[in-house]
Design a protein around this motif. Structure first.
Motif, PDB file in Angstrom:
ATOM      1  N   LYS A 104       3.194  -7.702  13.085  1.00 16.98           N
ATOM      2  CA  LYS A 104       3.227  -7.000  11.803  1.00 16.98           C
ATOM      3  C   LYS A 104       1.881  -6.339  11.491  1.00 16.98           C
ATOM      4  O   LYS A 104       1.817  -5.170  11.104  1.00 16.98           O
ATOM      5  CB  LYS A 104       3.595  -7.969  10.675  1.00 16.98           C
ATOM      6  CG  LYS A 104       5.042  -8.424  10.675  1.00 16.98           C
ATOM      7  CD  LYS A 104       5.305  -9.349   9.484  1.00 16.98           C
ATOM      8  CE  LYS A 104       6.767  -9.774   9.452  1.00 16.98           C
ATOM      9  NZ  LYS A 104       7.062 -10.661   8.296  1.00 16.98           N
ATOM     10  N   TYR A 108       1.605  -2.279  11.721  1.00 14.12           N
ATOM     11  CA  TYR A 108       1.444  -1.629  10.428  1.00 14.12           C
ATOM     12  C   TYR A 108       0.098  -0.909  10.324  1.00 14.12           C
ATOM     13  O   TYR A 108      -0.071   0.000   9.516  1.00 14.12           O
ATOM     14  CB  TYR A 108       1.592  -2.627   9.291  1.00 14.12           C
ATOM     15  CG  TYR A 108       1.729  -1.957   7.942  1.00 14.12           C
ATOM     16  CD1 TYR A 108       2.795  -1.109   7.670  1.00 14.12           C
ATOM     17  CD2 TYR A 108       0.774  -2.142   6.949  1.00 14.12           C
ATOM     18  CE1 TYR A 108       2.920  -0.466   6.454  1.00 14.12           C
ATOM     19  CE2 TYR A 108       0.894  -1.509   5.715  1.00 14.12           C
ATOM     20  CZ  TYR A 108       1.965  -0.667   5.477  1.00 14.12           C
ATOM     21  OH  TYR A 108       2.082  -0.025   4.275  1.00 14.12           O
ATOM     22  N   THR A 139       4.120   4.507   9.765  1.00  9.35           N
ATOM     23  CA  THR A 139       3.525   3.572  10.724  1.00  9.35           C
ATOM     24  C   THR A 139       4.525   3.195  11.817  1.00  9.35           C
ATOM     25  O   THR A 139       5.689   3.584  11.778  1.00  9.35           O
ATOM     26  CB  THR A 139       3.061   2.282  10.022  1.00  9.35           C
ATOM     27  OG1 THR A 139       4.204   1.496   9.668  1.00  9.35           O
ATOM     28  CG2 THR A 139       2.241   2.599   8.774  1.00  9.35           C
ATOM     29  N   TYR A 141       5.578   0.232  12.241  1.00 15.37           N
ATOM     30  CA  TYR A 141       6.275  -1.010  11.860  1.00 15.37           C
ATOM     31  C   TYR A 141       7.584  -0.717  11.120  1.00 15.37           C
ATOM     32  O   TYR A 141       7.653   0.175  10.278  1.00 15.37           O
ATOM     33  CB  TYR A 141       5.404  -1.892  10.963  1.00 15.37           C
ATOM     34  CG  TYR A 141       6.131  -3.169  10.603  1.00 15.37           C
ATOM     35  CD1 TYR A 141       6.217  -4.206  11.513  1.00 15.37           C
ATOM     36  CD2 TYR A 141       6.791  -3.287   9.386  1.00 15.37           C
ATOM     37  CE1 TYR A 141       6.928  -5.356  11.218  1.00 15.37           C
ATOM     38  CE2 TYR A 141       7.508  -4.433   9.080  1.00 15.37           C
ATOM     39  CZ  TYR A 141       7.580  -5.462  10.005  1.00 15.37           C
ATOM     40  OH  TYR A 141       8.305  -6.588   9.719  1.00 15.37           O
ATOM     41  N   LYS A 174       8.082   1.854   8.001  1.00 13.99           N
ATOM     42  CA  LYS A 174       7.354   1.755   6.736  1.00 13.99           C
ATOM     43  C   LYS A 174       6.158   2.712   6.728  1.00 13.99           C
ATOM     44  O   LYS A 174       5.617   3.064   7.781  1.00 13.99           O
ATOM     45  CB  LYS A 174       6.863   0.327   6.505  1.00 13.99           C
ATOM     46  CG  LYS A 174       7.968  -0.657   6.160  1.00 13.99           C
ATOM     47  CD  LYS A 174       7.397  -2.045   5.907  1.00 13.99           C
ATOM     48  CE  LYS A 174       8.470  -3.032   5.507  1.00 13.99           C
ATOM     49  NZ  LYS A 174       8.978  -2.796   4.149  1.00 13.99           N
ATOM     50  N   PRO A 234       2.495  -5.556   6.268  1.00 10.82           N
ATOM     51  CA  PRO A 234       3.427  -4.555   5.734  1.00 10.82           C
ATOM     52  C   PRO A 234       3.940  -4.969   4.355  1.00 10.82           C
ATOM     53  O   PRO A 234       4.469  -6.065   4.202  1.00 10.82           O
ATOM     54  CB  PRO A 234       4.570  -4.546   6.764  1.00 10.82           C
ATOM     55  CG  PRO A 234       3.993  -5.136   7.998  1.00 10.82           C
ATOM     56  CD  PRO A 234       2.967  -6.123   7.549  1.00 10.82           C
ATOM     57  N   SER A 395       5.960  -0.408   0.169  1.00  9.72           N
ATOM     58  CA  SER A 395       6.048   0.436   1.366  1.00  9.72           C
ATOM     59  C   SER A 395       6.764   1.759   1.100  1.00  9.72           C
ATOM     60  O   SER A 395       6.468   2.759   1.746  1.00  9.72           O
ATOM     61  CB  SER A 395       6.781  -0.324   2.475  1.00  9.72           C
ATOM     62  OG  SER A 395       8.094  -0.666   2.070  1.00  9.72           O
TER      63      SER A 395
END
Length: 750
Positions: A104, A108, A139, A141, A174, A234, A395
């Motif tokens: 993560k 992110y 991003t 993620y 996100k 995130p 996000s």
């Protein structure tokens, strides 16, 4: 014997020599330049203060990716950032961060495409770069598949990645949010907008969320690194933030808001294609469901893609939701939403309207909150200094928790009385299909609404046919029916004349006084109605000899009062000539002399009562000189001595006189609403329009009419004609009939 020489054997060493030389040239030409920086991972190692982050990159499986060619922006947290992170999370080293969390943090921090600091503020539109118009980037993620319990049933769920839809090739990545001087300057924002969300942090001119960028534009072979002093996980989406708050149980702030949204505007839809992809990816056999928010909402709180009207529009804007807390929701639901409904039979559109009132398809910066509109087109009616109790940059947008509900037009206006009561669905349906809804739901304008129930409308012949999607009217007296536009126009006219603009509380004493008042609003006037100590009369009621009674004390709303009625404020389609005839036939009537000229004139149809040039459904004001004024007109030669002249010239004189006493496209009363020059029915000998000046005041109540000969500057000497109040304001089809104390003199052709 001569030996045969193989020339190919002689040539092969030469070819090998040449190939070796060529390869050296090729390698030298295409070799990695000495000046080129190392890839992102190696650069982080070289710099020396990213030991924790590079360890996470390895744990997340991204070392190989970040050691190769590519095109990335990396917001890399330095070791000092991790020291703070360890302390905040009660751990002592990077080894205690699990693989999922490592993934993560790394993914992110990784933004698609390489952006220098001076590029991050620019929006990559389809037409090219838009300078200083961006504050977000996509991003690497995304949440992906999620295991949930939905209504007690375990499910594998993916979020919708479009507003009301799903695109299969989109992972719903996100976005990361940053703050730059360039963007703030272009949007006239300031450190206030940063500190509103992060009151204890310093705005540096280049911040990633609440962290500062310590060094920007560190060049690597496969992208650009920006050193940050904060580890960022995130953030949740707006939908997930509400979901996680609800999971807190008794400590939840927004569970009532969340549950209403989840239970009435969310569906989980099985998708075979996504299920197949899940099985191929995981080897598991679970069915996968897509979580959809109702398409009638301004946006899907679980979509990370903003509007997706352009591929990168999420760089330049984001969503905003303002959620009332439980303390605000409880009385609103009890006293307004469910005053006449239960939660189970509340119409779907009510839920849509309520949530749209709290949603904005823009990132609402706190310093500019007054400049945004919600999903209903209303301004935001929150005090961002006192009403906002929770502020989050998430996000997919901004989240604000509020201690009040939006004072929406739909829930705090006289329109609400019909809208939130199942006894008034017919009136609501017509309001919603016309401009009436927008008019009476504006809480900044005061109205009195006279509201008929469905039962009353149906008893008087009005209904809506669901099967044919059209209005129907069946006359209670004749049994004849009309449908479609003819029926809806009748009902529209009645309901429009049941609305009165009352900016100064004109009907505050409706039960203790009497008077006349114009319906509709100031921009689009309706007809006049009368009231008398709680009883109401429109022109149709006076013709039919009926009355409209107010039932009860009324429903007080933010912008006025709704009164419930036991009859309709009906209109009449009787010609105005018949109304004047009835007034003239009253014993001792002051209308009689004028009518005697009218009934014998070339303008009057004795059979129908119609006056030539006067159309039903059009606004008029009829000015009837009293008997004494008619007598003076005869003495002055303005009218012939006989009210039934035989000479054509005298007939024309009578027709001109009558026409000049009828104002066209204006209904004037003693309320100050109609003043100025107004056209009459009469045309001069050249076919040009003629005019009369109207002067009206509301306090005191006055009404007078002046022709051109009252102007002393051109030698005029005919006094103004004043209405005689006791005998004026007589109702007719879209008209008023006044008795006046003088006649109007026709203007002379100069």
């Amino acid at each position: 014997m001569k030996r045969k020489i193989n020339y190919y054997l002689l040539i092969l060493p030469l070819l090998a020599l040449f190939a070796s030389c060529s390869r050296d040239v090729f390698d030298e030409y295409y070799a990695r330049p000495d000046y080129l920086e190392d890839p992102i991972y190696q650069r982080l190692e070289e710099l020396g203060n990213y030991k924790n982050f590079t360890a996470l990159i390895e744990k997340a499986g991204y070392k190989d990716i970040l050691s190769k060619s590519g095109y990335w922006t990396m917001f890399a947290p330095n070791d000092a950032a991790f020291t703070a992170y360890f302390q905040e999370n009660g751990i002592s080293s990077v080894s205690q961060i699990d693989e999922a969390t490592a993934s993560k943090i790394v993914r992110y921090a990784l933004v698609y495409n390489a952006f220098r600091e001076d590029q991050l503020s620019d929006y990559q539109s389809a037409q090219g770069w838009v300078k200083d118009n961006a504050f977000r980037r996509r991003t690497a993620y995304y949440d992906g598949y999620q295991n949930k319990i939905v209504n007690g049933t375990p499910m594998v769920v993916v979020d919708a990645n479009r507003n009301g839809g799903y695109a299969f090739a989109d992972n719903n990545n996100k976005y990361v949010t940053y703050f730059t001087d360039e963007y703030f300057t272009a949007k006239t924002l300031s450190s206030f907008d940063f500190n509103y969300f992060y009151p204890d942090k310093e705005y540096t001119g280049f911040n990633l969320f609440d962290g500062g960028v310590q060094q920007a534009d560190i060049i690597a072979e496969n992208g650009i690194i920006h050193e940050v002093d904060k580890v960022s996980l995130p953030p949740l989406s707006i939908g997930k933030y509400l979901e996680e708050d609800n999971a807190k149980g008794v400590n939840s702030k927004y569970s009532k808001f969340y549950k209403m949204l989840e239970e009435h505007l969310v569906t989980y839809v099985f998708n075979e294609t996504v299920t197949t992809s899940y099985k191929n990816f995981t080897g598991k056999s679970d069915n996968v469901f897509i979580k959809f928010y109702n398409s009638g909402l301004s946006f899907s709180p679980n979509s990370e893609n903003y509007l997706k009207e352009a591929d990168n529009d999420g760089q330049s804007d984001a969503f905003t939701m303002i959620a009332p807390d439980n303390a605000a929701m409880e009385p609103f639901v009890r006293d307004i939403l469910l005053k006449h409904f239960t939660m189970d039979n509340l119409p779907l559109y009510v839920f849509q309207d309520f949530f749209n009132a709290h949603m904005v398809k823009n990132a609402v910066w706190p310093s500019k909150a007054a400049s945004y509109d919600n999903g209903l087109g209303e301004d935001l009616r929150f005090d961002f200094n006192t009403n906002i109790i929770d502020k989050k940059i998430l996000s997919n947008g901004f989240f604000y928790g509020s201690n009040v509900v939006q004072k929406s037009n739909l829930f705090y206006s006289v329109y609400t009385s019909a809208y939130l009561d199942p006894a008034f669905t017919l009136a609501t349906r017509l309001y919603n299909s016309t401009e009436i809804k927008q008019m009476i739901s504006n809480i900044r304008n005061k109205f009195v609404l006279f509201l008929p129930s469905d039962t009353l409308l149906r008893s008087l012949g009005y209904n809506y046919d669901i099967n044919s999607s059209q209005w129907v009217y069946t006359s209670p007296t004749t049994g004849l029916s009309v449908s479609g536009g003819a029926a809806s126009s009748r009902l529209y006219r009645i309901l429009y004349n049941s609305i009165v603009a009352t900016p100064n509380g004109e009907l505050d004493d409706i039960f203790t006084s009497s008077g006349i008042i114009r319906t509709g609003d100031l921009d689009f006037p309706g007809e006049y109605i009368k009231w008398d100590h709680g009883k109401l009369y429109a022109a149709g009621n006076e013709v039919a000899g009926t009355v409209v009674n107010i039932v009860g004390d009324g429903d007080v709303q933010q912008n006025g009062v709704t009164y419930y009625i036991d009859n309709l404020l009906g209109f009449t389609d009787r010609p105005q000539g018949l109304e004047i005839k009835e007034l003239a036939e009253i014993p001792g009537s002051q209308f009689s002399s004028f009518f005697n000229y009218l009934k014998n004139s070339t303008l009057y149809n004795a059979t129908t009562g119609a006056i030539q040039g006067v159309s039903l459904g059009t606004s008029y004001t009829f000015l009837v000189p009293d008997n004494a004024a008619i007598a003076r007109a005869k003495l002055a030669g303005v009218l012939p001595a006989s009210d039934n002249p035989s000479l054509q010239g005298d007939k024309d004189k009578v027709a001109d006189f009558i026409s000049y006493h009828i104002l066209v496209n204006a209904t004037a009363s003693d309320d100050g609403l109609v003043t100025g020059l107004f056209e009459t029915l009469r045309k001069d000998s050249f076919g040009e329009k003629t005019y009369v000046r109207v002067e009206s005041t509301n306090s005191p109540r006055t009404l007078s009419f002046k022709d051109a000969t009252t102007d002393s500057s051109i030698g005029g000497n005919n006094p103004a004609a004043n209405y005689i109040k006791a005998s004026s304001n007589n109702l007719a089809d879209r008209s008023l009939i006044h008795l006046i104390d003088n006649y109007l003199t026709l203007p002379k052709i100069q």
